[in-house]
Design an enzyme around this catalytic site. Structure first.
Site, mmCIF file in Angstrom:
data_model
loop_
_atom_site.group_PDB
_atom_site.id
_atom_site.type_symbol
_atom_site.label_atom_id
_atom_site.label_comp_id
_atom_site.label_asym_id
_atom_site.label_seq_id
_atom_site.Cartn_x
_atom_site.Cartn_y
_atom_site.Cartn_z
ATOM 1 N N SER A 21 9.753 -7.846 -89.456
ATOM 2 C CA SER A 21 8.358 -7.534 -89.172
ATOM 3 C C SER A 21 7.494 -8.452 -90.013
ATOM 4 C CB SER A 21 8.082 -6.071 -89.561
ATOM 5 O OG SER A 21 6.704 -5.807 -89.601
ATOM 6 N N TYR A 34 8.223 1.125 -95.606
ATOM 7 C CA TYR A 34 8.542 0.335 -94.414
ATOM 8 C C TYR A 34 8.632 -1.147 -94.772
ATOM 9 C CZ TYR A 34 8.147 -1.856 -89.851
ATOM 10 O OH TYR A 34 8.371 -2.646 -88.741
#
Length: 197
Positions: A125, A138
């Site tokens: 990501s 995350y």
């Protein structure tokens, strides 16, 4: 993003084997791919369970003789401030986002090393390069995926290791105009995987 990746790779001539916990969605996707003339199959798989991942990979190797590309795509992103102490969410993100990638690697690496060929695509990501409030854990998991990928790339010169870092993606019903659509990320994955041999 997994569905869009499978569609793109199948359309490029790859035989795709899809794995996930929700087999009802996989069954519909594979049926659609087959109706379009593509070669696809699916298996129930839980990336948090090494035996589950190894079982699917072993089955693919037994029936097809090799596995050329692994796309590690599973990921979850429950958001909260660290001070909220959502420890169960933290552990689940670590299990899915990081341990799931490691399980995939552990399952395919021996056969790829033996053949001195293969490719592992790890979906991280843009959060692997930055940290935002509510996304601390995350981001940590995605930083770790990036680190694992770089280390694996250095250790295994015969195996291609690719990290794809999409931005916030329009997946599973988010549907906001400013999000990246999965089909916008796919040309990058396909570029690294290539056309079917």
């Amino acid at each position: 993003m997994g569905e869009a990746t499978a569609r793109r790779l199948a359309a490029a001539g790859h035989h795709v084997v899809l794995g996930a916990r929700r087999v009802d969605r996989l069954a519909r996707l594979v049926a659609g791919l087959k109706e379009s003339g593509h070669d696809a199959e699916y298996a129930e798989l839980d990336v948090t369970d090494l035996d589950s991942v190894r079982g699917v990979v072993d089955d693919v190797l037994a029936r097809h003789g090799r596995l050329d590309v692994l796309v590690n795509n599973a990921g979850i992103m429950p958001l909260s401030l660290v001070e909220e102490l959502q420890v169960e969410d933290w552990n689940r993100m670590i299990d899915v986002n990081l341990r799931g990638v490691l399980h995939g690697i552990a399952a395919v690496l021996p056969s790829m090393r033996e053949r001195r060929s293969g490719q592992i695509v790890n979906v991280a990501s843009t959060a692997a390069n930055r940290v935002d409030p509510t996304g601390v854990v995350y981001s940590s998991t995605k930083y770790a995926v990036r680190a694992v990928s770089e280390g694996l790339r250095q250790e295994t010169p015969d195996i291609r290791v690719t990290v794809v870092c999409p931005g916030l993606t329009d997946c599973q019903g988010a549907h906001m105009d400013w999000l990246v659509r999965p089909d916008h990320v796919l040309p990058v994955v396909r570029q690294f995987v290539g056309e079917s041999a």
